[in-house]
Motif scaffolding. Structure first.
Motif, mmCIF file in Angstrom:
data_model
loop_
_atom_site.group_PDB
_atom_site.id
_atom_site.type_symbol
_atom_site.label_atom_id
_atom_site.label_comp_id
_atom_site.label_asym_id
_atom_site.label_seq_id
_atom_site.Cartn_x
_atom_site.Cartn_y
_atom_site.Cartn_z
ATOM 1 N N ILE A 139 0.841 -1.191 0.000
ATOM 2 C CA ILE A 139 0.000 0.000 0.000
ATOM 3 C C ILE A 139 0.876 1.242 0.000
ATOM 4 O O ILE A 139 1.866 1.315 0.741
ATOM 5 C CB ILE A 139 -0.920 0.025 1.243
ATOM 6 N N ILE A 140 0.507 2.221 -0.805
ATOM 7 C CA ILE A 140 1.140 3.538 -0.764
ATOM 8 C C ILE A 140 0.361 4.395 0.221
ATOM 9 O O ILE A 140 -0.831 4.661 0.024
ATOM 10 C CB ILE A 140 1.143 4.196 -2.155
ATOM 11 N N GLY A 141 1.025 4.811 1.291
ATOM 12 C CA GLY A 141 0.401 5.656 2.295
ATOM 13 C C GLY A 141 0.855 7.099 2.146
ATOM 14 O O GLY A 141 2.046 7.359 1.919
ATOM 15 N N LEU B 248 -2.745 10.790 -6.381
ATOM 16 C CA LEU B 248 -3.202 9.450 -6.018
ATOM 17 C C LEU B 248 -3.499 8.613 -7.252
ATOM 18 O O LEU B 248 -3.135 7.428 -7.316
ATOM 19 C CB LEU B 248 -4.438 9.553 -5.128
ATOM 20 N N GLU B 249 -4.146 9.209 -8.228
ATOM 21 C CA GLU B 249 -4.455 8.459 -9.443
ATOM 22 C C GLU B 249 -3.174 8.082 -10.193
ATOM 23 O O GLU B 249 -3.061 6.979 -10.744
ATOM 24 C CB GLU B 249 -5.385 9.273 -10.338
ATOM 25 N N TYR C 48 2.437 2.537 -10.205
ATOM 26 C CA TYR C 48 3.067 1.492 -9.396
ATOM 27 C C TYR C 48 2.207 0.244 -9.224
ATOM 28 O O TYR C 48 2.681 -0.735 -8.660
ATOM 29 C CB TYR C 48 3.433 2.057 -8.017
ATOM 30 N N GLY C 49 0.956 0.287 -9.663
ATOM 31 C CA GLY C 49 0.118 -0.891 -9.508
ATOM 32 C C GLY C 49 -0.191 -1.216 -8.068
ATOM 33 O O GLY C 49 -0.333 -2.380 -7.690
ATOM 34 N N LYS C 50 -0.297 -0.175 -7.218
ATOM 35 C CA LYS C 50 -0.591 -0.346 -5.796
ATOM 36 C C LYS C 50 -1.775 0.527 -5.409
ATOM 37 O O LYS C 50 -1.945 1.625 -5.947
ATOM 38 C CB LYS C 50 0.610 0.070 -4.927
ATOM 39 N N PRO C 51 -2.582 0.085 -4.452
ATOM 40 C CA PRO C 51 -3.639 0.950 -3.933
ATOM 41 C C PRO C 51 -3.067 2.025 -3.026
ATOM 42 O O PRO C 51 -1.934 1.904 -2.542
ATOM 43 C CB PRO C 51 -4.534 -0.016 -3.162
ATOM 44 N N VAL C 52 -3.853 3.063 -2.796
ATOM 45 C CA VAL C 52 -3.397 4.192 -1.988
ATOM 46 C C VAL C 52 -4.313 4.368 -0.777
ATOM 47 O O VAL C 52 -5.514 4.093 -0.820
ATOM 48 C CB VAL C 52 -3.368 5.495 -2.822
ATOM 49 N N LEU C 53 -3.712 4.827 0.301
ATOM 50 C CA LEU C 53 -4.427 5.097 1.548
ATOM 51 C C LEU C 53 -3.947 6.424 2.102
ATOM 52 O O LEU C 53 -2.733 6.658 2.189
ATOM 53 C CB LEU C 53 -4.157 3.981 2.570
ATOM 54 N N ASN D 157 -9.133 1.314 -5.917
ATOM 55 C CA ASN D 157 -7.780 1.418 -5.364
ATOM 56 C C ASN D 157 -7.546 2.641 -4.494
ATOM 57 O O ASN D 157 -6.427 2.866 -4.045
ATOM 58 C CB ASN D 157 -6.769 1.369 -6.505
ATOM 59 N N GLY D 158 -8.585 3.420 -4.259
ATOM 60 C CA GLY D 158 -8.536 4.427 -3.202
ATOM 61 C C GLY D 158 -9.077 3.776 -1.944
ATOM 62 O O GLY D 158 -10.281 3.763 -1.690
ATOM 63 N N LEU D 159 -8.196 3.197 -1.149
ATOM 64 C CA LEU D 159 -8.645 2.352 -0.031
ATOM 65 C C LEU D 159 -9.427 3.127 1.011
ATOM 66 O O LEU D 159 -10.397 2.612 1.570
ATOM 67 C CB LEU D 159 -7.430 1.681 0.628
ATOM 68 N N GLY D 160 -8.999 4.362 1.312
ATOM 69 C CA GLY D 160 -9.715 5.122 2.321
ATOM 70 C C GLY D 160 -8.810 6.115 3.024
ATOM 71 O O GLY D 160 -7.822 6.579 2.469
ATOM 72 N N PHE D 161 -9.156 6.409 4.284
ATOM 73 C CA PHE D 161 -8.449 7.448 5.021
ATOM 74 C C PHE D 161 -8.398 7.092 6.502
ATOM 75 O O PHE D 161 -9.224 6.347 7.033
ATOM 76 C CB PHE D 161 -9.156 8.801 4.857
ATOM 77 N N LEU D 162 -7.408 7.668 7.175
ATOM 78 C CA LEU D 162 -7.261 7.592 8.623
ATOM 79 C C LEU D 162 -7.102 9.016 9.145
ATOM 80 O O LEU D 162 -6.114 9.675 8.842
ATOM 81 C CB LEU D 162 -6.038 6.747 9.007
#
Length: 414
Positions: free
Chosen positions: A278-280, A298-299, A305-310, A367-372
């Protein structure tokens, strides 16, 4: 977020040298094999073989048809026990007294991030307190995002000190990072609160465990070999500690709306074969650009990179007032690029969170996983260090009395 002391408005946010210019920092990227490595997902090299759990951890970046609901909606509540000990009590939107983690869980949160320091000042989040927080999170129905700083206190792009008593030569420090991480993750699993997402360091834009793993030392060189060796050691240890249950690994930097800086960092991470899932990103509008820049970055990361983002950290002011009268880092003089759309009011803060949700749900493939949210419970009562102020008390999702603000509705599932 970096240690929130009075100097934070500068906060070494130009550690890569291009936060304001948008130019690619530190020269040209080493990216000859980027596309191949991204497709493969990365394999642990440099003496650290990939564990079965690591091999099993797969990216969601090519998953099609996922629900538009964000899969990760949560907050870092690491100051919560100290605030409760100081007498703070929290109320939900209906005015009912409840613990903060149950309030956000009731609003729809899925995860709680927990910061852990090695040997911090008395009362701050050491391993024992982090484990206790994890037990509370589980009882509230929340999964764990673990955020070890690999330091005795605050670690961020401006500082990443080695814990006192740890080795300071690369081979011994590498082994210490692996075994410390393995044992830490193992203890979370042993008490029935396994780590769902492991964050390998905190805002590691300029390296970890300085000076050994400092990415940009003062001599003008770039120490990618030392830095990535330490990263791989911690990632290997995390997978060893998780065992067959597995976990996902996130690499977290503070470049939310800074596309060129993000590319520079992750191009090199990929070239150096660092395995992660994951890309944070941290995103604070006062430092990290506009929402349009956040969306673009983010897009681009998902595609490149073929990774989801958080969004591993996010907050926004609901007022410019100062809850403890001792100064805040975000004031009326701060630059908020979308302030006309999102004023520093409870409604404006809620609007910003909704806009961020829209960006994340619009990222292709789910692939936009969410937020903290970062420390949304940090109302007046506890300082960033013993005896200091609470300089973020206007960036919370609770007012100065502990009552929830409308922005907690952002934790909902739909």
């Amino acid at each position: 977020m970096p240690s929130p002391h009075p100097s934070q408005p500068t906060r070494a946010r130009d550690a890569l040298g291009s936060a304001e210019t948008g130019e690619s920092p530190r020269g040209q990227s080493r990216i000859g094999r980027r596309s191949v490595l991204a497709a493969a997902g990365g394999i642990a090299l440099a003496g650290f073989a990939a564990s079965p759990a690591s091999a099993a951890a797969t990216t969601t970046a090519t998953t099609a048809g996922r629900s538009r609901a964000l899969s990760i909606r949560g907050a870092d509540l690491s100051f919560l026990p100290q605030l409760e000990e100081a007498g703070v009590r929290y109320r939900d939107l209906a005015g009912r007294v409840r613990t903060a983690e149950r309030i956000i869980a009731g609003a729809g949160a899925t995860h709680q991030r927990i910061r852990v320091w090695v040997d911090p000042p008395e009362g701050y989040t050491d391993k024992a307190r982090a484990l206790a927080l994890a037990r509370r999170a589980k009882r509230a129905g929340l999964k764990i995002v673990l955020d070890p700083h690999f330091s005795d206190f605050w670690a961020d792009p401006g500082k990443q000190p080695i814990p006192a008593g740890w080795p300071t030569d690369l081979p011994a420090l590498t082994e210490k990072v692996r075994t410390y991480t393995r044992d830490l993750v193992r203890e979370f699993a042993a008490q029935g609160t396994p780590v769902d997402i492991f964050q390998m360091g905190n805002e590691i834009t300029a390296g970890i465990l300085w000076p050994v793993g400092k990415l940009y030392p003062d001599d003008g060189t770039q120490r990618w070999s030392e830095f990535t060796t330490l990263l791989k050691a911690g990632i290997t240890g995390a997978h060893q500690g998780a065992g067959r249950a597995g976990l996902k690994v996130m690499l977290h930097i503070d470049r939310g709306g800074k596309l060129d800086d993000t590319r520079w960092f992750f191009d090199n991470i990929t070239e150096w074969d660092v395995p992660f899932d994951i890309i944070g990103q941290s995103y604070y509008a006062m430092w990290h650009g506009s929402l349009a820049q956040l969306k673009e970055n983010l897009e681009d990361s998902v595609s490149r990179y073929g990774k989801p983002v958080l969004l591993a950290e996010i907050s926004y002011p609901w007022t410019f007032e100062d809850g403890d009268g001792r100064g805040n880092i975000v004031t009326a003089d701060s630059e908020l690029p979308d302030i006309d759309r999102f004023p520093a009011t409870p409604a404006g803060q809620a609007g910003l969170f909704e806009a961020v949700r829209d960006i994340l749900t619009g990222i292709p493939g789910g692939n936009g996983l969410g937020f903290l949210a970062w420390e949304p419970e940090w109302v007046p009562g506890v300082g960033w260090e013993p005896g200091a102020e609470a300089p973020n008390d206007n960036l919370t999702q609770f007012d100065f009395t502990g009552r929830a603000l409308p922005s907690i509705k952002a934790y909902r599932r739909p």
